[in-house]
Design an enzyme around this catalytic site. Structure first.
Site, short mmCIF file in Angstrom:
data_model
loop_
_atom_site.label_atom_id
_atom_site.label_comp_id
_atom_site.label_asym_id
_atom_site.label_seq_id
_atom_site.Cartn_x
_atom_site.Cartn_y
_atom_site.Cartn_z
N LYS A 282 0.84 -1.30 0.04
CA LYS A 282 0.03 0.15 -0.13
C LYS A 282 0.93 1.25 0.14
O LYS A 282 1.84 1.40 0.81
CB LYS A 282 -1.01 0.08 1.15
CG LYS A 282 -2.16 1.06 1.13
CD LYS A 282 -3.23 0.13 2.20
CE LYS A 282 -4.26 1.39 2.07
NZ LYS A 282 -5.59 0.92 2.64
N GLU A 367 -19.58 -4.50 10.45
CA GLU A 367 -20.70 -3.89 11.17
C GLU A 367 -21.52 -4.77 11.78
O GLU A 367 -22.07 -4.57 12.95
CB GLU A 367 -21.14 -2.70 10.20
CG GLU A 367 -20.24 -1.63 9.77
CD GLU A 367 -19.47 -1.96 8.67
OE1 GLU A 367 -19.63 -2.93 8.09
OE2 GLU A 367 -18.40 -1.36 8.18
N ARG A 395 -25.49 -1.30 7.29
CA ARG A 395 -25.24 -3.04 7.02
C ARG A 395 -25.97 -3.53 8.35
O ARG A 395 -26.05 -4.97 8.18
CB ARG A 395 -23.78 -3.09 7.19
CG ARG A 395 -23.25 -2.61 5.99
CD ARG A 395 -22.88 -3.93 5.15
NE ARG A 395 -22.57 -3.85 3.90
CZ ARG A 395 -21.41 -3.90 3.16
NH1 ARG A 395 -20.50 -4.57 3.85
NH2 ARG A 395 -21.44 -3.71 2.03
#
Ligand SMILES: Cc1ncc(C[n+]2csc(CCOP(=O)(O)OP(=O)(O)O)c2C)c(N)n1
Length: 617
Positions: A282, A367, A395
């Site tokens: 990343k 979540e 969610r």
């Protein structure tokens, strides 16, 4: 020196370039990304990490006929650049400009409008199933990060795909990071696969052109026979994916275009679901992002040389006001637990996590699980605080209702980024929490007008015996210096008036007070009430207040349909008061700054004042 980016017609020309040219292109893309995102802000680190993979995907597949689905979609900048949108990057995430996420209205190369995590395998599988039923012939490729792979939906899709046995390619972009360091069992397992010794050893073997490659799993042996002959990748580990019915290929170097292309081409020839495990870094290519990929995950405009933000943040944000207050509460009460679904920094919990590592849980991008996990903690006597962005809490609707509200458990939802959030747009605005939470039995729903009221409400939640939701916006935690509501069921009059009354929810209190000031110039006297408690409503207070006014305007930073304003209208239906509800319309709201959006949709102080001027009798 050649300028590949401006001189070529992509993605077609990718298919004509040799690997050296493609590598040079990757350098240009990185320079362009850093330059461009340093001006507009955006998701930099994820895009720097996926440059070669994006080049390889568009080179090996016949896009847009073949479909690439980007999980979350925050890493789709390189894809956008290579599919005709490079010239638009000056407008990235700006009002009227291109989105920071895939958008079908922008390009035929964008297959879905995405923004929420862990959906790409389900979406891809649906496309693949329809393709098969219609007898069509194209490839479907779902690109998912190791962070997104912590979301339950991804496993449901893997499980389903394995049994359906349709042709689907899943590319797992494994950089070891979610926004912060990735967590969980799968992350540990992927880490072991790519852990230095084994991965480095394997890469050395590949480089030397070793022909004997270990292969594990019967299905894999038959499916990958030819791959094994020609490209020297190992098919080791990845047992989880194999057990689910996938052919696992990896790990491959996600920055080696040749290696990627060979792998993708072979995978495209295999039957059934295939998972390619690509290892990437990343932030690759910009040292500051490599060192702090979490900081450069999503960043505002910055100076390229120093890496410093161009805009100074003004004052303490609501997120950090929340985090600081919860840390203080945890000092005094050891039942206090904080939970985040992969958003520790975003929701302001990094300090809490440092100070109370045993009472802090990052559960991954999960979540739904975070809510039911909190229910378990609460049942056993703890006081869990689930800190989550409003749009991601969507969610977990069922878990809030069934696992928390039905049991009447003292779980507190600290709902950050409630209201419009700005540049992230449609998928990230938090406009729906009020309407679904206020109808849930046992749930107290509170909306602070400022920072001190947020603190008072947090204190209240610890004393409360049932579920509680406190929703606050993105931005600076202002201090209006006025009385704060510190209990459920309270509204507070902040300003007296004679001609009209404004009933405002949370962040809308400030523009309501400003609107009342503006109206003074027209000799209109407007009162302001802070509807601090959305559920239960302070019915007695509001009924009485309505008696004094011919015109009542409600303002909330949420959709109007089913919102607080409609509840107030129903409450006062028998009265001779005209009620106007202001809030967001039933449509998806585009990206832009919060100010631009409030103005456009009539929710800034000037617009509220206009509505009163136009409707006063
Ligand atoms: C349902 C949901 N929860 C949280 C987020 C916020 N979010 C955006 S990207 C991201 C991390 C994704 O990590 P990964 O998939 O590994 O991609 P990377 O950025 O590392 O390339 C998170 C948590 C989201 N988009 N959707």
């Amino acid at each position: 020196m050649s300028n590949y980016l401006s001189e070529h017609n992509f993605p077609e020309d990718l298919r004509k370039m040799d690997y050296d040219q493609l590598e040079l292109l990757s350098y240009e893309l990185r320079d362009f990304l850093v330059e461009s995102v340093s001006k507009t802000g955006g998701h930099l680190a994820s895009n720097l990490g996926i440059v070669e993979l994006t080049i390889a995907l568009h080179r090996c597949f016949d896009t847009p006929r073949d479909k690439i689905i980007w999980d979350v979609g925050h890493q789709s900048y390189v894809h956008k650049i290579l599919t005709g949108r490079m010239q638009d990057f000056g407008s990235l995430r700006k009002y009227g400009g291109i989105s920071g996420f895939p958008k079908t209205c922008e390009s035929e190369y964008d297959v879905f409008d995405t923004g929420h995590s862990s959906t790409s395998i389900s979406l891809g599988l649906g496309l693949a199933a329809a393709r098969d039923m219609k007898g069509e012939d194209y490839k479907v490729i779902s690109v998912i990060g190791d962070g997104a792979m912590t979301g339950g939906l991804a496993y449901e899709a893997l499980n389903n795909a394995g049994s359906m046995n349709t042709d689907l390619i899943v590319v797992l972009n494994d950089n070891g990071m979610s926004i912060s360091r990735n967590i969980g069992g799968l992350s540990g397992s992927l880490g072991r696969i790519t852990s230095t010794d084994k991965y480095v050893h394997m890469k050395t073997k590949v480089k030397k052109g070793l022909s004997k490659v270990p292969v594990v799993g019967e299905s894999v042996i038959s499916g990958l026979h030819n791959v094994k002959e020609d490209i020297k990748y190992t098919v080791i580990d990845g047992i989880l994916f194999e057990e689910l019915g996938f052919k696992y290929i990896g790990p491959v170097d996600g920055h080696d275009i040749k290696e990627l292309c060979e792998t993708l081409e072979r995978a495209g020839k295999l039957k059934g679901p295939v998972l390619i495990h690509a290892v990437t870094q990343k932030g690759k290519g910009y040292s500051k992002a490599e060192k702090q990929p979490n900081v450069y995950h999503g960043i505002g405009a910055f100076d390229v040389d120093s890496g410093k933000p161009l805009k100074k943040t003004s004052g303490e944000s609501y997120s950090s006001a929340f985090g600081n207050k919860l840390t203080q509460m945890a000092d005094k009460d050891d039942r206090v637990i904080a939970i985040s679904a992969a958003m520790t920094d975003g929701v302001g919990l990094e300090g809490f996590c440092r100070k109370n590592p045993k009472r802090f849980f990052d559960v991954g991008i999960a979540e739904g699980h975070s809510v039911t996990f909190a229910a378990g903690l609460a049942k056993a006597g703890m006081r869990p605080y689930v800190a989550v962005y409003s749009s991601f809490l969507q969610r977990a609707y069922d878990q809030i209702l069934e696992d928390v509200c039905l049991q009447n458990l003292p779980v507190t939802f600290c709902i950050d980024r409630a209201g419009v959030v700005g540049a992230d747009g449609e998928t990230h605005h938090g406009l729906f929490d009020l309407i679904y939470l206020r109808s849930m039995p046992n749930m107290t729903v509170l909306a602070p007008k400022d920072g001190p009221e947020l603190e008072a409400m947090l204190e209240f939640s610890l004393k409360s015996d049932g579920p509680c939701a406190i929703r606050y916006p993105r931005g600076t935690a202002i201090d209006l210096g006025m009385e704060c509501a510190d209990s459920a069921g309270r509204s507070i009059r902040l300003r007296d008036g004679a001609d009209a009354d404004i009933w405002a929810v949370g962040s809308m209190v400030k523009p309501a007070l400003e609107a009342a000031e503006l109206l003074m110039a027209d000799r209109i006297s407007a009162g302001v009430v802070n509807i601090a408690s959305v559920s239960p409503l302070d019915e007695a207070f509001l009924m009485e207040a309505a008696d004094d006014f011919a015109l009542l305007v409600t303002v909330e930073d949420g959709v109007v349909t089913g919102g607080v304003g409609e509840a107030a209208k129903a409450l006062t239906a028998e009265k001779d008061t005209k009620v106007i509800n202001l809030g967001w319309p039933d449509q998806f709201i585009e990206h832009g700054t919060q100010e631009q959006l409030y103005q456009k949709y009539g929710l800034d102080a000037g617009s509220i004042a206009d509505v009163i001027r136009q409707n006063i009798r």
